[in-house]
Design an enzyme around this catalytic site. Structure first.
Site, PDB file in Angstrom:
ATOM      1  N   ASP A   9      36.232  17.057  11.308  1.00  0.00           N
ATOM      2  CA  ASP A   9      36.627  16.521  10.129  1.00  0.00           C
ATOM      3  C   ASP A   9      36.177  14.910  10.110  1.00  0.00           C
ATOM      4  O   ASP A   9      35.844  14.390  11.041  1.00  0.00           O
ATOM      5  CB  ASP A   9      37.967  16.589   9.524  1.00  0.00           C
ATOM      6  N   SER A  10      36.246  14.239   8.936  1.00  0.00           N
ATOM      7  CA  SER A  10      35.889  12.821   8.706  1.00  0.00           C
ATOM      8  C   SER A  10      36.946  12.021   9.227  1.00  0.00           C
ATOM      9  O   SER A  10      36.850  10.936   9.568  1.00  0.00           O
ATOM     10  CB  SER A  10      35.695  12.503   7.202  1.00  0.00           C
ATOM     11  N   CYS A  72      36.566  20.882   7.503  1.00  0.00           N
ATOM     12  CA  CYS A  72      35.939  19.846   6.249  1.00  0.00           C
ATOM     13  C   CYS A  72      35.170  20.544   5.152  1.00  0.00           C
ATOM     14  O   CYS A  72      34.141  20.963   5.780  1.00  0.00           O
ATOM     15  CB  CYS A  72      35.115  18.811   7.153  1.00  0.00           C
ATOM     16  N   GLU A 147      43.928   8.070   4.128  1.00  0.00           N
ATOM     17  CA  GLU A 147      43.340   7.789   5.296  1.00  0.00           C
ATOM     18  C   GLU A 147      44.283   6.194   5.613  1.00  0.00           C
ATOM     19  O   GLU A 147      44.280   5.753   6.733  1.00  0.00           O
ATOM     20  CB  GLU A 147      42.161   7.420   5.717  1.00  0.00           C
ATOM     21  N   CYS A 179      39.607  20.053  -0.150  1.00  0.00           N
ATOM     22  CA  CYS A 179      39.433  19.045   0.728  1.00  0.00           C
ATOM     23  C   CYS A 179      40.583  19.118   1.817  1.00  0.00           C
ATOM     24  O   CYS A 179      41.805  19.144   1.254  1.00  0.00           O
ATOM     25  CB  CYS A 179      39.356  17.696   0.286  1.00  0.00           C
ATOM     26  N   HIS A 181      42.032  17.184   3.459  1.00  0.00           N
ATOM     27  CA  HIS A 181      43.147  16.060   3.513  1.00  0.00           C
ATOM     28  C   HIS A 181      44.008  16.333   2.284  1.00  0.00           C
ATOM     29  O   HIS A 181      45.233  15.852   2.392  1.00  0.00           O
ATOM     30  CB  HIS A 181      42.504  14.573   2.934  1.00  0.00           C
TER      31      HIS A 181
HETATM   32  N1  DGL Z   1      38.409  16.278   4.568  1.00  0.00           N
HETATM   33  C1  DGL Z   1      37.153  16.472   4.169  1.00  0.00           C
HETATM   34  C2  DGL Z   1      36.857  17.649   3.461  1.00  0.00           C
HETATM   35  O1  DGL Z   1      37.608  18.750   3.535  1.00  0.00           O
HETATM   36  C3  DGL Z   1      36.327  15.292   4.309  1.00  0.00           C
HETATM   37  C4  DGL Z   1      36.893  14.506   3.270  1.00  0.00           C
HETATM   38  C5  DGL Z   1      36.070  13.024   2.883  1.00  0.00           C
HETATM   39  O2  DGL Z   1      35.760  12.506   4.205  1.00  0.00           O
HETATM   40  O3  DGL Z   1      35.693  12.751   2.009  1.00  0.00           O
HETATM   41  O4  DGL Z   1      36.231  17.627   2.366  1.00  0.00           O
END
Ligand code: DGL
Length: 267
Positions: A9-10, A72, A147, A179, A181
């Site tokens: 993931d990011s 992600c 974040e 997402c 997150h």
């Molecule tokens: N958590 C990731 C997703 O599910 C990436 C979110 C991001 O870095 O913008 O899309």
């Protein structure tokens, strides 16, 4: 050969997927990569997201993973083919899993701008549930705010109120957390939503799909996650990542710093 899962993931978002997998499967051998040097992914152009996916999956492949879990949605929406080409092993994603979990006809999707622009969630839900009304809401402020590690900020509450308004006006009866997150925001979202609206976390579907790799679910042996076979890596700020991960994982993980190379730089 014992499975070794590669999650990426990011940032901390993929931990929401990892947690669901550990809750269902107990001790799991895995390598996690949080690409914190480049978070957020979801505000980037598709070509850049595809390049990033190639790099992170090449790195996971070099670690010897036997299954890649795209933890992600943004890369899942825009670069699943890239990941499959690079992985050298099976790849599991979230979007198909989520569509299978949708049980109602008026569906909201909260996701990053790149995921929403791709239309991947709408296409996947409409293909599986013809006649559904799917409303996708882009949430550019969420990932940068999450974040920071402060999940109770006024900025987050304001952003959530704004993003939910069109979905509530359209009387959706379920909302997909599109997402990884966003499961971190469930307590906040629950405060802002009527009880009748279901929240769908695609990670639950992914944890079920992994039965095919890890075997049937196992009964929990303790009330904490078994993290001892997980190796955590980030591309920037390992200490900050460890701090942000601690409340979610229930203990402070050891996190290593990694530099990634483009796949064509390997030779
Ligand atoms: N958590 C990731 C997703 O599910 C990436 C979110 C991001 O870095 O913008 O899309």
């Amino acid at each position: 050969m014992k499975p070794l899962l590669g999650f990426f993931d990011s940032g901390v978002g993929g931990l929401t997927v990892l947690k669901r997998v550990l809750e269902r499967h107990g001790r799991v051998r895995c390598v996690y990569l949080g690409d914190t040097a480049r978070v957020p992914y979801g505000n980037r152009a598709p070509a850049e997201i595809r390049l990033i996916a190639a790099e992170v999956v090449a790195w996971l492949r070099a670690q010897g993973v036997t299954t890649v879990v795209m933890a992600c949605n943004t890369t899942n929406a825009l670069a699943r083919d890239v990941a499959e080409g690079q992985a050298g092993c099976p790849v599991i994603g979230l979007i198909g899993a989520a569509a299978a979990m949708v049980k109602t006809r008026r569906v909201g999707v909260l996701a990053t701008p790149a995921t929403v622009n791709s239309g991947a969630y709408r296409a996947s839900i409409e293909a599986l549930k013809p006649g559904s009304v799917v409303l996708e809401q882009s949430c550019p402020a969420f990932v940068p705010l999450i974040e920071t590690g402060d999940l109770c900020s006024d900025d987050l509450r304001r952003a959530a109120t704004d993003y939910l308004a069109p979905l509530l006006a359209a009387s959706v009866d379920s909302i997909v957390l599109g997402c990884t997150h966003y499961p971190l925001l469930v307590p906040l979202l629950r405060q802002l939503l009527p009880e009748s609206v279901q929240l769908i976390d695609p990670a639950i579907g992914v944890a079920h799909q992994l039965d095919a790799v890890l075997g049937p679910p196992c009964a929990p042996v303790a009330d904490c996650l078994q993290l001892d076979a997980c190796c955590f890596n980030v591309t920037a700020d390992p200490d900050g990542f460890a701090s942000r991960a601690t409340p979610w994982l229930g203990e402070r993980p050891v996190v290593m710093h990694q530099l990634l190379r483009r796949p064509d730089q390997d030779h």
